[in-house]
Design an enzyme around this catalytic site. Sequence first.
Site, short mmCIF file in Angstrom:
data_model
loop_
_atom_site.label_atom_id
_atom_site.label_comp_id
_atom_site.label_asym_id
_atom_site.label_seq_id
_atom_site.Cartn_x
_atom_site.Cartn_y
_atom_site.Cartn_z
N SER A 1 0.78 -1.00 -0.10
CA SER A 1 -0.04 -0.40 0.14
C SER A 1 1.38 1.51 -0.21
CB SER A 1 -1.00 0.00 1.12
OG SER A 1 -1.64 -1.11 1.69
N1 SAH Z 1 -0.96 -3.88 3.40
C1 SAH Z 1 -0.46 -4.87 2.40
C2 SAH Z 1 -1.41 -5.17 1.57
C3 SAH Z 1 -1.08 -6.06 0.36
S1 SAH Z 1 -2.48 -5.77 -0.35
C4 SAH Z 1 0.93 -3.92 2.40
O1 SAH Z 1 1.22 -2.84 2.20
O2 SAH Z 1 1.89 -5.04 1.99
C5 SAH Z 1 -3.92 -7.07 0.35
C6 SAH Z 1 -3.33 -8.20 0.75
O3 SAH Z 1 -5.02 -8.76 0.96
C7 SAH Z 1 -3.02 -9.14 -0.73
O4 SAH Z 1 -1.54 -10.00 0.08
C8 SAH Z 1 -4.49 -10.14 -0.39
O5 SAH Z 1 -3.66 -11.09 -1.38
C9 SAH Z 1 -4.53 -10.08 1.05
N2 SAH Z 1 -5.91 -10.67 0.61
C10 SAH Z 1 -7.43 -10.90 -0.33
N3 SAH Z 1 -7.62 -11.10 0.40
C11 SAH Z 1 -7.68 -12.35 1.58
C12 SAH Z 1 -8.44 -12.68 2.50
N4 SAH Z 1 -9.87 -12.87 2.25
N5 SAH Z 1 -8.05 -13.41 3.33
C13 SAH Z 1 -6.10 -12.67 3.69
N6 SAH Z 1 -5.79 -11.97 2.90
C14 SAH Z 1 -6.50 -11.58 1.93
#
Ligand code: SAH
Length: 218
Positions: free
Chosen positions: A61
């Site tokens: 993010s």
């Molecule tokens: N805060 C993180 C954001 C990653 S993007 C960063 O800055 O790196 C969002 C993440 O949510 C992705 O890795 C995706 O695989 C995960 N995601 C999506 N749906 C999900 C779910 N139901 N349970 C767990 N993770 C999920």
Amino acid sequence: MDYSVARRRMVQQQIIARGINDSRLIDAMNQVPRHFFVDEGLRGHAYADGSLPIGHKQTISQPYMVAAMSAALELQGQERILEIGTGSGYQTAILAMLAKRVYSIERIPALAARARKVLDQLHISNVNIKIADGTLGWKDQAPFDGILVAAGAPDVPHEYLAQLAVGGKLVLPVGGFNQQSLIRITHLGEDQFRREELMGCRFVPLIGEAGWAETDNA
Ligand code: SAH
């Protein structure tokens, strides 16, 4: 490249200049090396004002979004936090510095493993990561003082409300597949919740039983 100079500039220009003034949060953003959480080839962009790809169609993010969501939880230091979407682990590291313990759920095993490795390298030891569908929360560790969801949901998954302690705050993007509103829900007690809309945002989809189907794309 001097990463600590780039990081201080990022905090000044992207975080403080946009009105975030929680000093513990600003310290955490100054300390956590965001470049550890991106691929080597992207490290030169680690302190730029945006999200970056982390593989598996996911992104780390934007720093400002990480700061704004963390600030919205109004953490004091003793909280137990549930994070959905570990991704790179960067937001996890920030939360780990602001709260007592972070329970983080990621659905993509390779991302969870990489995040764990980086957190270990940084000696951040108050984080539990599990690979699961985070739309169901983490029932056996509930209730949580804060829940932060880093992927966009079509609606508020009801388990988050059920797993939020009284006084606790839930911050999550809700809306369409490509565009959402960042919402904060505060548990006031009994079945009473206050809902606030914080800002527009754009997150990757929350995929799971109480989120989008993997095949959704519109
Ligand atoms: N805060 C993180 C954001 C990653 S993007 C960063 O800055 O790196 C969002 C993440 O949510 C992705 O890795 C995706 O695989 C995960 N995601 C999506 N749906 C999900 C779910 N139901 N349970 C767990 N993770 C999920």
